[in-house]
Design a protein around this motif. Structure first.
Motif, mmCIF file in Angstrom:
data_model
loop_
_atom_site.group_PDB
_atom_site.id
_atom_site.type_symbol
_atom_site.label_atom_id
_atom_site.label_comp_id
_atom_site.label_asym_id
_atom_site.label_seq_id
_atom_site.Cartn_x
_atom_site.Cartn_y
_atom_site.Cartn_z
ATOM 1 N N MET A 1 0.823 -1.196 0.000
ATOM 2 C CA MET A 1 0.000 0.000 0.000
ATOM 3 C C MET A 1 0.871 1.267 0.000
ATOM 4 N N GLN A 2 1.880 1.278 0.827
ATOM 5 C CA GLN A 2 2.748 2.458 0.904
ATOM 6 C C GLN A 2 3.528 2.662 -0.390
ATOM 7 N N PHE A 3 3.999 1.561 -0.953
ATOM 8 C CA PHE A 3 4.760 1.720 -2.199
ATOM 9 C C PHE A 3 3.863 2.228 -3.322
ATOM 10 N N GLU A 4 2.645 1.709 -3.360
ATOM 11 C CA GLU A 4 1.718 2.162 -4.397
ATOM 12 C C GLU A 4 1.377 3.649 -4.218
ATOM 13 N N GLU A 5 1.219 4.048 -2.980
ATOM 14 C CA GLU A 5 0.958 5.468 -2.727
ATOM 15 C C GLU A 5 2.168 6.325 -3.142
ATOM 16 N N LEU A 6 3.337 5.849 -2.769
ATOM 17 C CA LEU A 6 4.555 6.578 -3.167
ATOM 18 C C LEU A 6 4.672 6.641 -4.683
ATOM 19 N N HIS A 7 4.385 5.523 -5.326
ATOM 20 C CA HIS A 7 4.463 5.474 -6.776
ATOM 21 C C HIS A 7 3.458 6.433 -7.405
ATOM 22 N N GLN A 8 2.242 6.405 -6.878
ATOM 23 C CA GLN A 8 1.212 7.269 -7.432
ATOM 24 C C GLN A 8 1.593 8.759 -7.286
ATOM 25 N N ARG A 9 2.089 9.138 -6.121
ATOM 26 C CA ARG A 9 2.448 10.545 -5.891
ATOM 27 C C ARG A 9 3.732 10.929 -6.626
ATOM 28 N N GLN A 10 4.746 10.093 -6.479
ATOM 29 C CA GLN A 10 6.068 10.533 -6.922
ATOM 30 C C GLN A 10 6.317 10.340 -8.419
ATOM 31 N N THR A 11 5.444 9.612 -9.096
ATOM 32 C CA THR A 11 5.513 9.645 -10.566
ATOM 33 C C THR A 11 5.000 10.990 -11.080
ATOM 34 N N GLN A 12 4.211 11.678 -10.247
ATOM 35 C CA GLN A 12 3.732 13.017 -10.607
ATOM 36 C C GLN A 12 4.740 14.105 -10.225
ATOM 37 N N TRP A 13 5.657 13.778 -9.334
ATOM 38 C CA TRP A 13 6.701 14.729 -8.989
ATOM 39 C C TRP A 13 7.721 14.788 -10.124
ATOM 40 N N THR A 14 8.497 15.869 -10.122
ATOM 41 C CA THR A 14 9.423 16.070 -11.238
ATOM 42 C C THR A 14 10.826 16.392 -10.741
ATOM 43 N N VAL A 15 11.768 15.688 -11.342
ATOM 44 C CA VAL A 15 13.172 16.083 -11.230
ATOM 45 C C VAL A 15 13.621 16.327 -12.668
ATOM 46 N N PRO A 16 13.664 17.585 -13.094
ATOM 47 C CA PRO A 16 13.862 17.876 -14.528
ATOM 48 C C PRO A 16 15.242 17.528 -15.068
ATOM 49 N N ASP A 17 16.242 17.509 -14.209
ATOM 50 C CA ASP A 17 17.590 17.208 -14.695
ATOM 51 C C ASP A 17 17.777 15.699 -14.786
ATOM 52 N N ASN A 18 18.124 15.191 -15.961
ATOM 53 C CA ASN A 18 18.235 13.741 -16.190
ATOM 54 C C ASN A 18 19.234 13.093 -15.244
ATOM 55 N N GLU A 19 20.380 13.703 -15.116
ATOM 56 C CA GLU A 19 21.427 13.112 -14.282
ATOM 57 C C GLU A 19 21.010 13.063 -12.816
ATOM 58 N N LEU A 20 20.424 14.155 -12.341
ATOM 59 C CA LEU A 20 19.974 14.184 -10.948
ATOM 60 C C LEU A 20 18.832 13.199 -10.723
ATOM 61 N N ARG A 21 17.929 13.082 -11.697
ATOM 62 C CA ARG A 21 16.800 12.149 -11.572
ATOM 63 C C ARG A 21 17.290 10.713 -11.464
ATOM 64 N N GLU A 22 18.200 10.321 -12.345
ATOM 65 C CA GLU A 22 18.726 8.955 -12.296
ATOM 66 C C GLU A 22 19.503 8.713 -11.010
ATOM 67 N N SER A 23 20.237 9.719 -10.575
ATOM 68 C CA SER A 23 21.009 9.593 -9.344
ATOM 69 C C SER A 23 20.085 9.383 -8.143
ATOM 70 N N LEU A 24 18.983 10.108 -8.129
ATOM 71 C CA LEU A 24 18.040 9.985 -7.003
ATOM 72 C C LEU A 24 17.337 8.628 -7.029
ATOM 73 N N ARG A 25 16.937 8.177 -8.201
ATOM 74 C CA ARG A 25 16.313 6.848 -8.318
ATOM 75 C C ARG A 25 17.285 5.765 -7.845
ATOM 76 N N LEU A 26 18.516 5.894 -8.273
ATOM 77 C CA LEU A 26 19.520 4.892 -7.888
ATOM 78 C C LEU A 26 19.732 4.888 -6.380
ATOM 79 N N ALA A 27 19.766 6.066 -5.779
ATOM 80 C CA ALA A 27 19.959 6.157 -4.327
ATOM 81 C C ALA A 27 18.818 5.473 -3.578
ATOM 82 N N VAL A 28 17.589 5.618 -4.099
ATOM 83 C CA VAL A 28 16.433 4.956 -3.473
ATOM 84 C C VAL A 28 16.525 3.454 -3.675
#
Length: 572
Positions: free
Chosen positions: A491-518
């Motif tokens: 449930m928590q992951f689905e909520e996170l997925h639903q919210r954070q797919t709507q969030w934006t990290v516009p810089d490609n490198e920073l976005r990939e870095s943040l995903r990798l860190a998670v």
């Protein structure tokens, strides 16, 4: 022929020659006697004629003296008559025939000089007084005519200059006129003014100066005065627009046109390449007569500099106090951030101008350091404002994501521009650490709770119905608690997925870095939890109801985070 005969012939010839010589001698003696007598008579005649010659020479001298005296008398009499001869022409004035009028004036001046040097003549005082009075009238009429010609020249040339400027499109606008204009219209007029100013100063005024110098050669004060009067109205027309802009209400967008106008007056180009408008004005408008215009041009330059610097300060304050309520739901870069960064980038196109401005109006320190300090203040003001805007988010994770995105945008922009050399590596490193700090805060706030679902703590149970991790009946893990853990995780992951797919990290490198860190935190924890406890639910009823995702599913879904998907999009 015999010898006696030859001798006879020679004797006869010698006798003949002797007789001839005797005759010649007699003739010569006679001539000498005659000439001697003639010389004697001539001497007597000369003696007799000498008194006559003396009288004749005296008479000739007398005649010569009389001629000279008569001629001198004629000259003197003519001098007495000059005033009468030129009086009518002097009174009539020079307008119809200037050349003959000036010739008459020259005659009068010579007449005055003549009688000033020959005051012994009878009635010379009266003649001199009359000539002086007439000369004074002549000079007065010449002065009147010259003034009229000067006025005509001045009015005509001034009108031609004004017409030239109007044909270019120059307008005389007041501060109120400027204040009422739409910015797009005003910006266009400022661009035109810059173009017109250069044309006017470097071509029109310079050409007028050349014409004036040719006409008033060797008459510097008069020429300068006339040039000043000819150009005064046109200069005021041009400078008044600049003054109206400098005095109008300040706003951030006006800073660049103010710098353009200031730059036009200063022409900050390499030394020796070109004269600035201000320098050309100093040259063209030389002399006391044009001092007012030189001061007006210098005053405008200083006012533009001061207004630009004040606007620069206003911008810093406006950034810090910006209260726009633009809602940034996805945590991306705020419009204020991109506006400020673009503004600063544009400012660096005016780096030389800004340094000159700070140097002229600064309070010590190098112009480079003053510009650096001012830029850092703007960046600091932006950070302060962003901190305030971040508090609108209810989700702390989104707060940190928002700050991370905006500071990262600032750092990246600085590193890719001239601002890096000005702000320095230290500024860049400090703000990169700030980006990392907010990324860490995001992970803790967004993923700390779900990671608690993957810990062993709280799963053990001493009651019946429990299962051992090795499949035995002596329970240490509650099946019910385990199911709740998986359900909570899903449930928590689905909520996170639903919210954070709507969030934006516009810089490609920073976005990939943040995903990798998670992923580096979440996936190993999930794999370990699944490996340890997944088998306990596989033997139960509907295990897929609880173990919904494989580690690979989670990894795929994490790759959809921070894409800024619109709300309502179906989840993959």
């Amino acid at each position: 022929m015999g010898a006696p005969l030859v001798m006879e012939i020679l004797t006869e010839r010698a006798h003949f020659m002797r007789e001839s010589l005797n005759k010649n001698r007699t003739i010569t003696d006679g001539m000498v006697s005659i000439l001697g007598s003639f010389d004697h008579r001539l001497s007597a005649l000369e003696t007799a004629m000498r008194p006559t010659q003396v009288r004749t020479h005296a008479i000739r001298k007398a005649h010569e003296n009389i001629d000279k005296t008569l001629k001198a008398a004629e000259v003197i009499l003519a001098q007495f008559d000059i005033s009468r001869q030129v009086e009518a022409k002097i009174i009539k004035g020079p307008r119809e025939d200037l050349e003959s009028y000036l010739a008459a004036v020259d005659q009068l001046r010579n007449n005055v000089e003549f009688f000033s040097s020959n005051k012994s003549f009878k009635s010379s005082d009266g003649v001199l007084t009359n000539a002086n009075n007439l000369l004074a009238k002549a000079m007065l009429k010449l002065e009147e005519e010259f003034k009229q010609l000067l006025s005509t020249y001045r009015d005509t040339r001034a009108s031609v200059l004004e017409q030239s400027l109007r044909k270019l499109g120059v307008e005389k606008l007041t501060k109120d006129d400027v204040q009422k204009m739409q910015w797009e219209v005003l910006e266009g007029k400022i661009g035109n003014w810059i173009h017109f100013m250069r044309i006017a100063v470097k071509l029109l005024f310079a050409g007028e100066r050349k014409v004036c110098d040719q006409i008033f050669e060797d008459l510097d004060p008069l020429g300068n005065q006339c040039f000043a009067e000819v150009t005064m109205s046109s200069v005021i027309m041009l400078l008044s627009f600049g003054e109206a802009i400098a005095k109008s209400k300040r706003s951030p967008e006006k800073l660049f046109v103010l710098l353009d106008m200031y730059e036009t007056m200063r022409e900050l180009l390499p030394e020796g390449f070109i004269f600035s408008v201000l320098e050309i004005i100093e040259v063209i408008f030389g002399g006391k007569a044009s001092a007012e215009m030189r001061e007006a041009a210098l005053s405008l330059t200083k006012r533009l500099a001061q207004t630009a610097q004040d606007t620069f300060g206003d911008f810093e304050e406006a950034v810090e106090k910006d209260a726009t309520k633009t809602s940034i739901l996805d945590g991306t870069v705020h419009p204020l951030t991109s506006y400020v960064i673009n503004y600063v980038k544009f400012l660096f196109d005016y780096q030389s101008t800004l340094k000159q401005l700070f140097q002229e109006n600064g309070n010590g320190g190098s112009s480079n350091s003053q510009l650096a300090v001012a830029t850092k203040r703007i960046m600091s003001a932006l950070q302060t404002n962003l901190d305030g805007k971040s508090k609108q988010y209810k989700d702390p994770a989104l707060t940190h994501l928002f700050i991370m995105n905006n500071i990262h945008y600032m750092v990246r922009s600085v590193r890719r521009s001239e601002a890096k050399d000005l702000l320095g590596d230290e500024w860049v490193q400090i703000h990169r650490r700030i980006v990392q700090q907010h990324a860490n805060h995001y992970r803790r706030n967004a993923w700390g709770k779900i990671l608690q679902c993957l810990t062993v703590q709280g799963l053990s149970s001493s009651g019946s119905g429990g299962l051992s991790t090795d499949g035995g009946t002596s329970s240490s893990v509650s099946r019910a608690l385990l199911k709740e853990r998986f359900k909570a995780f899903n449930m928590q992951f689905e909520e996170l997925h639903q919210r954070q797919t709507q969030w934006t990290v516009p810089d490609n490198e920073l976005r990939e870095s943040l995903r990798l860190a998670v992923a580096e935190v979440l996936l190993p924890a999930y794999r370990q939890f699944l490996k340890r406890f997944g088998s306990l639910l596989d033997n139960g009823k509907n295990p897929q109801k609880y173990i919904k995702y494989t580690p690979e599913d989670l990894d795929r879904m994490l790759s959809e985070f921070f894409e800024g998907k619109p709300r309502g999009d179906p989840r993959r």
